[in-house]
Design a protein around this motif. Sequence first.
Motif, PDB file in Angstrom:
ATOM      1  N   GLY A  63       3.280 -31.123  25.664  1.00 31.48           N
ATOM      2  CA  GLY A  63       3.912 -32.087  26.561  1.00 31.48           C
ATOM      3  C   GLY A  63       4.475 -31.477  27.863  1.00 31.48           C
ATOM      4  O   GLY A  63       4.744 -31.924  28.825  1.00 31.48           O
ATOM      5  N   LEU A  64       4.482 -29.998  27.745  1.00 33.34           N
ATOM      6  CA  LEU A  64       5.042 -29.187  28.896  1.00 33.34           C
ATOM      7  C   LEU A  64       4.384 -29.269  30.138  1.00 33.34           C
ATOM      8  O   LEU A  64       3.407 -29.145  30.182  1.00 33.34           O
ATOM      9  CB  LEU A  64       5.347 -27.880  28.328  1.00 33.34           C
ATOM     10  N   GLN A  65       5.103 -29.712  31.016  1.00 33.96           N
ATOM     11  CA  GLN A  65       4.636 -30.027  32.382  1.00 33.96           C
ATOM     12  C   GLN A  65       5.212 -29.010  33.528  1.00 33.96           C
ATOM     13  O   GLN A  65       4.297 -28.629  34.370  1.00 33.96           O
ATOM     14  CB  GLN A  65       4.967 -31.394  33.082  1.00 33.96           C
ATOM     15  N   ARG A  66       6.288 -28.131  33.283  1.00 29.37           N
ATOM     16  CA  ARG A  66       6.754 -27.386  34.159  1.00 29.37           C
ATOM     17  C   ARG A  66       7.306 -26.193  33.514  1.00 29.37           C
ATOM     18  O   ARG A  66       8.092 -26.383  32.459  1.00 29.37           O
ATOM     19  CB  ARG A  66       7.557 -27.849  35.102  1.00 29.37           C
ATOM     20  N   ILE A  67       7.149 -24.734  33.974  1.00 32.99           N
ATOM     21  CA  ILE A  67       7.706 -23.613  33.450  1.00 32.99           C
ATOM     22  C   ILE A  67       8.354 -23.062  34.794  1.00 32.99           C
ATOM     23  O   ILE A  67       7.802 -22.736  35.967  1.00 32.99           O
ATOM     24  CB  ILE A  67       6.608 -22.545  32.782  1.00 32.99           C
ATOM     25  N   TYR A  68       9.571 -22.685  34.905  1.00 31.71           N
ATOM     26  CA  TYR A  68      10.447 -21.861  35.887  1.00 31.71           C
ATOM     27  C   TYR A  68      10.781 -20.678  35.349  1.00 31.71           C
ATOM     28  O   TYR A  68      11.425 -20.536  34.232  1.00 31.71           O
ATOM     29  CB  TYR A  68      11.521 -22.781  36.518  1.00 31.71           C
ATOM     30  N   VAL A  69      10.501 -19.414  35.862  1.00 42.34           N
ATOM     31  CA  VAL A  69      10.696 -18.279  35.520  1.00 42.34           C
ATOM     32  C   VAL A  69      11.360 -17.306  36.813  1.00 42.34           C
ATOM     33  O   VAL A  69      10.841 -17.430  37.965  1.00 42.34           O
ATOM     34  CB  VAL A  69       9.729 -17.193  34.977  1.00 42.34           C
ATOM     35  N   GLY A  70      12.593 -16.999  36.657  1.00 37.97           N
ATOM     36  CA  GLY A  70      13.262 -16.278  37.886  1.00 37.97           C
ATOM     37  C   GLY A  70      14.193 -15.423  37.359  1.00 37.97           C
ATOM     38  O   GLY A  70      14.798 -15.095  36.368  1.00 37.97           O
ATOM     39  N   ASN A  71      13.975 -14.026  38.119  1.00 33.52           N
ATOM     40  CA  ASN A  71      14.810 -12.918  37.720  1.00 33.52           C
ATOM     41  C   ASN A  71      14.734 -12.362  36.388  1.00 33.52           C
ATOM     42  O   ASN A  71      15.765 -12.036  35.665  1.00 33.52           O
ATOM     43  CB  ASN A  71      16.335 -13.162  38.493  1.00 33.52           C
ATOM     44  N   CYS A  72      13.641 -12.431  35.988  1.00 32.39           N
ATOM     45  CA  CYS A  72      13.152 -11.915  34.669  1.00 32.39           C
ATOM     46  C   CYS A  72      12.314 -10.602  34.677  1.00 32.39           C
ATOM     47  O   CYS A  72      11.208 -10.761  34.541  1.00 32.39           O
ATOM     48  CB  CYS A  72      12.669 -12.771  33.968  1.00 32.39           C
ATOM     49  N   THR A  73      12.550  -9.658  35.397  1.00 29.70           N
ATOM     50  CA  THR A  73      12.098  -8.501  35.725  1.00 29.70           C
ATOM     51  C   THR A  73      11.136  -7.518  34.838  1.00 29.70           C
ATOM     52  O   THR A  73      10.151  -6.977  35.074  1.00 29.70           O
ATOM     53  CB  THR A  73      12.935  -7.442  36.633  1.00 29.70           C
ATOM     54  N   GLU A  74      11.577  -7.794  33.327  1.00 32.18           N
ATOM     55  CA  GLU A  74      10.911  -7.061  32.166  1.00 32.18           C
ATOM     56  C   GLU A  74       9.688  -7.686  31.801  1.00 32.18           C
ATOM     57  O   GLU A  74       9.052  -7.220  30.959  1.00 32.18           O
ATOM     58  CB  GLU A  74      11.940  -6.523  31.286  1.00 32.18           C
ATOM     59  N   LEU A  75       9.679  -9.024  32.337  1.00 38.11           N
ATOM     60  CA  LEU A  75       8.346  -9.868  31.961  1.00 38.11           C
ATOM     61  C   LEU A  75       7.376  -9.530  32.726  1.00 38.11           C
ATOM     62  O   LEU A  75       7.332 -10.030  33.958  1.00 38.11           O
ATOM     63  CB  LEU A  75       8.981 -11.162  32.090  1.00 38.11           C
ATOM     64  N   LYS A  76       6.416  -8.726  32.206  1.00 41.18           N
ATOM     65  CA  LYS A  76       5.302  -8.366  32.979  1.00 41.18           C
ATOM     66  C   LYS A  76       3.958  -8.999  32.549  1.00 41.18           C
ATOM     67  O   LYS A  76       3.040  -8.489  33.322  1.00 41.18           O
ATOM     68  CB  LYS A  76       5.018  -6.674  32.771  1.00 41.18           C
ATOM     69  N   VAL A  77       4.107  -9.925  31.772  1.00 41.07           N
ATOM     70  CA  VAL A  77       2.740 -10.524  31.489  1.00 41.07           C
ATOM     71  C   VAL A  77       2.913 -12.039  31.409  1.00 41.07           C
ATOM     72  O   VAL A  77       4.247 -12.176  30.960  1.00 41.07           O
ATOM     73  CB  VAL A  77       2.104  -9.962  30.261  1.00 41.07           C
ATOM     74  N   LEU A  78       2.053 -12.794  31.593  1.00 36.28           N
ATOM     75  CA  LEU A  78       2.272 -14.453  31.181  1.00 36.28           C
ATOM     76  C   LEU A  78       2.779 -14.591  29.945  1.00 36.28           C
ATOM     77  O   LEU A  78       2.383 -13.747  28.715  1.00 36.28           O
ATOM     78  CB  LEU A  78       0.987 -15.105  31.801  1.00 36.28           C
ATOM     79  N   PRO A  79       3.331 -15.787  29.477  1.00 31.54           N
ATOM     80  CA  PRO A  79       3.632 -16.229  28.255  1.00 31.54           C
ATOM     81  C   PRO A  79       2.489 -16.146  27.447  1.00 31.54           C
ATOM     82  O   PRO A  79       1.511 -16.914  27.937  1.00 31.54           O
ATOM     83  CB  PRO A  79       4.421 -17.590  28.361  1.00 31.54           C
ATOM     84  N   ARG A  80       2.080 -15.958  26.351  1.00 37.86           N
ATOM     85  CA  ARG A  80       0.881 -15.797  25.471  1.00 37.86           C
ATOM     86  C   ARG A  80       1.090 -17.337  24.903  1.00 37.86           C
ATOM     87  O   ARG A  80       1.780 -17.664  24.287  1.00 37.86           O
ATOM     88  CB  ARG A  80       1.031 -14.716  24.195  1.00 37.86           C
ATOM     89  N   GLY A  81       0.046 -17.677  25.103  1.00 42.87           N
ATOM     90  CA  GLY A  81      -0.403 -19.207  24.711  1.00 42.87           C
ATOM     91  C   GLY A  81      -0.342 -20.243  25.780  1.00 42.87           C
ATOM     92  O   GLY A  81      -0.508 -21.440  25.696  1.00 42.87           O
ATOM     93  N   ILE A  82      -0.196 -19.709  27.100  1.00 41.98           N
ATOM     94  CA  ILE A  82       0.039 -20.484  28.115  1.00 41.98           C
ATOM     95  C   ILE A  82      -1.147 -21.181  28.502  1.00 41.98           C
ATOM     96  O   ILE A  82      -1.214 -22.398  28.939  1.00 41.98           O
ATOM     97  CB  ILE A  82       0.585 -19.966  29.493  1.00 41.98           C
ATOM     98  N   GLU A  83      -2.397 -20.695  28.170  1.00 42.60           N
ATOM     99  CA  GLU A  83      -3.660 -21.328  28.275  1.00 42.60           C
ATOM    100  C   GLU A  83      -3.950 -22.719  27.575  1.00 42.60           C
ATOM    101  O   GLU A  83      -4.632 -23.344  27.802  1.00 42.60           O
ATOM    102  CB  GLU A  83      -4.936 -20.207  27.935  1.00 42.60           C
ATOM    103  N   HIS A  84      -3.084 -22.842  26.448  1.00 47.48           N
ATOM    104  CA  HIS A  84      -3.162 -23.726  25.630  1.00 47.48           C
ATOM    105  C   HIS A  84      -2.341 -25.217  26.098  1.00 47.48           C
ATOM    106  O   HIS A  84      -2.256 -26.308  25.443  1.00 47.48           O
ATOM    107  CB  HIS A  84      -2.993 -23.501  24.180  1.00 47.48           C
ATOM    108  N   LEU A  85      -1.356 -24.849  27.217  1.00 49.23           N
ATOM    109  CA  LEU A  85      -0.476 -26.005  27.690  1.00 49.23           C
ATOM    110  C   LEU A  85      -1.474 -27.055  28.379  1.00 49.23           C
ATOM    111  O   LEU A  85      -1.319 -26.792  29.749  1.00 49.23           O
ATOM    112  CB  LEU A  85       0.510 -25.388  28.185  1.00 49.23           C
ATOM    113  N   ALA A  86      -1.997 -27.938  27.950  1.00 45.30           N
ATOM    114  CA  ALA A  86      -2.941 -28.623  28.491  1.00 45.30           C
ATOM    115  C   ALA A  86      -2.130 -29.616  29.682  1.00 45.30           C
ATOM    116  O   ALA A  86      -2.985 -29.931  30.770  1.00 45.30           O
ATOM    117  CB  ALA A  86      -3.756 -29.652  27.801  1.00 45.30           C
TER     118      ALA A  86
END
Length: 925
Positions: free
Chosen positions: A841-864
């Motif tokens: 049911g996730l509707q929104r993701i916010y990512v800020g000032n996370c400089t080491e995160l160089k790839v999208l969350p794995r599995g984001i494609e399943h969040l319909a």
Amino acid sequence: MALVGVDLMIGKIVSILENEASLLGGVYDELDELKRELKSMRSCLEDADRKRALTQGEKSWVEDVRDMCNPVEDIIEEFIYHMNKPQKGGQFTKHLYRAIKFPENLLEMHRVASRLQDINKKLKSIPERRQRYLVDPVQITISNDNQRRVQNDSEALLFAKDDHLVGIEDDERLLVKWLTDEYPGRSIISVVGMGGSGKSTLAAKVYKNQIIKQHFDCYAWIVVSQNYVIEDIFRRMIEEFYGSTNGKIPADLSSMRYKELLRVLVDYLAPKRYTIILDDVWDRNLWTDINVSLQDEGRRSRVILTTRKEEIALSCFGVKSYVHHIKPLKPSDAWDLFCVKAFSSRSCPEELQHIATELVRKCGGLPLALLALGGVMYSKKTLSEWNDFSSGLNLELRNNPGLEVVKGILFLSFSDLPYQLKRCFLYCCIFPEDYQMYRMKLVRLWIAEGFIEHDKAKSPKLLAEEYFEELVHRNMLQAVTRIYTGQPLTCQMHDLVRELAISMSEAEKFSVMYNGEGSDEEVSTAPRLSIQTTSGEIKSITGLAKVRSLFVFLANLIPPSSAITLPTGLRLIRVLYLEDVPIEKLPDEFGDLFNLMYLNLKGTKLKELPKSIGRLRNLQTLDIRGTKIEVVPDGIGKLQKLQNLHAYHDNPNVDNFCFVFGTTFPSSICKLHGLKVLDCVTAAPSLLKQLRNMTELISFGITNVRKEDEKDLCISLQSMPRLCNLFVMVSDEEEYLKMDSPSFAPPGIDTLVLVGKLEKVPRWFCSLQNLTSLYLHCSKLIDDVLPHIQALANLGELALINAYAGSKLCFSVGFNKLVFLYFRSLSQLDEVIIERGVMQGLQRIYVGNCTELKVLPRGIEHLASLEKLDLVSPVSTELLNSIRGEDSVDRPRVRHIPEINHFFESVSGISHESLSGSDIKKVRN
């Protein structure tokens, strides 16, 4: 609307008879008689209030009733003020003062009794009770003018050309798709929006679509009135369905009764695939009444209904259903529509550009308003004519025949409101144009004004919140922001709706807007005054003795260094709203405002509250957020009716540890056993030990907590069984937040904010089964918090801000109701894993000032259900490039997300880059 004044007066008198009986003495009988007289009026005023139009005689009678209420309020409040004059000194001095003042009080009682007797005589001098208060039954009929016009306009859409239709192509395609899908049973499509938003226009466009005509065997268009008769609906359905197939309509249709009409419909529709449009539905019972006639034979029949009420659109129909919310026209489409009507082209003369732009803005994307205003402006050729019209739009809405259709459509929505909601709705026009009103702010204002009636089953707060949501669901107020559950957080009034509300409010002497013009006499004609001026000069306004609610809106209109002084004559004031007004000092006489129930000083320049604050014995809400007040005087402990106390101060730097500061309170604050909201106090040993006495707290915030405070704080929090919202912040960034007592957690907590280092995840986290929102700030946890909260059944919002020192977060199970996920300043985080089936049911993701995160969350494609992904700099270039452009490596994984944003600092301020499509745009926010 006169009912509002009478109803408020009845409530006030009942309250006084119950709570001030010891003061009334010889005036009790007069008040009791007045109460009974007003109650007799009330039922007749309800009949008048339900009418869409009154005769001139009725209007005159209603005005007389309203005008009789005003002096009653003055008399009562003046009397209580006199009897409650502050007396300084000890108990002996006060008793002596009362003994000396007894003859004067006796005289005052006699004077008040005489005035009340005189009012009662005047009430009874209006002809005999039945003729005075009972409107001629023959005349108790609802005026059908507006409804007839709405019905005619709706049916005319079926024959109108589509010359002026803009911006509805996508809506039409969606509805056609739903109408022609392969679902075998019946389904209902609800089109919902405010009056004039284009619901009927869209439905008519779809109804006339040749694809639809060919897809269904028969079809019908039915306009539903506010007071429909189901037999009439059935007759029109028969006429429409038979007519669509050129069938012969039964000759005796007009004489058929319910059962016969029903049999004709059922027999006719049984072998057919049909569609029916039910336009302008007002009553949720319509479907129950009509459902039996629309049999489901598995032939893919479809029903469309249009409505202004969201509660109808969201009803449980018992069949598959869709809801389509009509959105305002885009600015470009709105401009085209207006220009085509006003200039017969899509271009506007240069000298009229600024006025036309403002008129289009006021229409707020409302097609009906754009067409009506454009049509009126077509006849105006000169700049002066355009200027005159624009500056007098309020008067034009009242009197211009060309705008009668707009006024009629919007007034239907207003007249359909119960009287309790009418006064709450009109109250909203007190605020300036485009002002965002917070739900809880309105709730507390309505309660202070006495708008919320007593209900044994519900608290005034709960009832007021229901009123707020009802106004939003009816599209009388527009939701601007919502919390993660979808519940409205802030709202505003459509500009044209507000203009009409202002005209009704002023005509009913409900409230008055003052913009620096007009006489003092005009200002003092209503109990509610809203000052909205650029001059900042309000001290000179006189004649405010009758004003009970004063609102001042001066923010950003006068130099920041300026300071203003309040006007005098406010001793009976009930609501004082001074948010962001640059006042620097309140006089000590401020404590004489015994009637004050709501005091908003948020954002003022005040450095201290007067010591006399303790004399405001009726104060319910005090807001000193964002002021320079650091310490509250001891008198605060005398405010036994205080329920809501807001006293925190924001630091605009959200990444700073101290993003909130508390206020120092005396320990006497703990004497307020009925206090429900207290945010935020600065921790002190003496205060922490006494907090356990505040057992009614629902929302509590505390700052400057130290490690050694753990025991006292946990004991105090355990004694707050009603606690729902909790904010705890330590004294500095290196201080540990010690709250690991396993028996601590109040079971009802739904919002928890913890600011400070945690040695480990508190053991009681897993027991917070009612928790909906969890914010961890500067926790710097080594342990992964997710296993401790993944089983929380109601968690919908999770924010981790500098809260985790690890490099990996894995959402492997649980989080079934999570809607909003917020990461900020997680400096070591380089991998996020979301297993398939988690957070569906996730509707929104916010990512800020996370400089080491160089790839999208794995599995984001399943969040319909994911609707929005916000990336806020600093963010790694690798992450941005992985989704920037259609050919980027991870583009396929986020193609299902409608909105992807990148926010970053630029020379022009905060800028926004849209990454949602192949056309990447940069605009300044």
